[in-house]
Design an enzyme around this catalytic site. Sequence first.
Site, mmCIF file in Angstrom:
data_model
loop_
_atom_site.group_PDB
_atom_site.id
_atom_site.type_symbol
_atom_site.label_atom_id
_atom_site.label_comp_id
_atom_site.label_asym_id
_atom_site.label_seq_id
_atom_site.Cartn_x
_atom_site.Cartn_y
_atom_site.Cartn_z
ATOM 1 N N SER A 165 0.808 -1.221 0.000
ATOM 2 C CA SER A 165 0.000 0.000 0.000
ATOM 3 C C SER A 165 0.842 1.272 0.000
ATOM 4 C CB SER A 165 -0.973 0.008 1.182
ATOM 5 O OG SER A 165 -0.329 -0.319 2.383
ATOM 6 N N HIS A 219 2.234 4.622 4.223
ATOM 7 C CA HIS A 219 1.305 5.181 3.240
ATOM 8 C C HIS A 219 1.670 6.622 2.915
ATOM 9 C CE1 HIS A 219 -1.767 2.185 5.140
ATOM 10 N NE2 HIS A 219 -0.933 1.588 4.319
#
Length: 273
Positions: A165, A219
Site C-alpha cells: 500500500s 502510506h
Amino acid sequence: MTPEDALPQEPDETPPAFDDDEAPAVDDDGEILDLSEDMLHRERIDLEAGMSPMPPATILIILACALIFGRQIQIGGLDNVQRVVETGAMQRDAVLKGEFWRLVSSGFMHASGDHLFGNMAMLFILGMACEHAFGRRSYLFLYTACCVTGSLLTMMTPTPTVGASGAIFGLAGAIIALAWAHRDKIEIRDRRVGVVLGIWSVYTLTLGLLSQVVSNSCHLGGLLGGFVLGAILPPAILVDRLEHERSTIGRLEWITALTVLISTAVYFLPRLR
C-alpha cells in the site's frame, strides 16, 4: 445615368455572413480576436485513450505479491510478528544493521488475505494508469522508488511493517501530480476514479490503525514520493514511447529499477524457504 445613380451611396454596414465553422472569435466589445495557430489546434490528450486492460508490468507485480503471500502462509510466516520480521518485513533496527533490501521486500509482503486482495485490486487500477502514462520502465522505477520512500518514513518507529500500500499510495500521488503538472495537456475523462481512490484510502488507513504490521507512516511516505516523482518524471503519454524508453533518463530508470529489484530478490527470497 439616373439622378439616383449620381448620389453618393451609403456604405453597407451589414456584417458579412459566416458559416458556423467560419465565424470569427470576438471579445466582449465585439472586436475580432487574432487567434494563433497554437490556440486553434491545442487539444488535451485523454489519459485513458489507448490504455491496455492487461498491463504486463502491473500483472507481474500482482503475481509476485500473490506468490510471496502464498509462501508466507506455507512456511508459517504470519504466525506472529517475529516470524513476519524473520521472513523479510520492514524493520528499522534490521535496516540500520545493513539489511537495506527490506525497504523493498516489505512492499511485496502482506499481513492477511484481505490486506492482499484490497491492495491488489487498487494496484491493478492505479498500475494500469501509471504504466500507460509513464511507460513500462519508468513505472517499475516509480513503484520501486515509492516502496523505498514509504519504508523510509516508517523508520521513525521500530514497528515492523509489510504491504504494497505504500507503493500504491505513491502511484496515486504520481497520477495526481502528473494531472496537475500537465493539466494543459492531459485530460482525465472518468472522474469516478477519485471516488474509488477515496474509498480505498479510507479502508487502507483504517487497516493501518487496526493492524500491528500495516503502517500509515508507510502510506504517507509512499504518497509523498509519488507526488514528487509524478511531477518531475517525463510522461511517455506525451511523446513517442520508443523514443522515451531509449532516452538517457529512461535507460537510467530501467537500470536502477532492475538493480534494486534483483538485489532485493537475492537477499529476500532465501528467507521464504
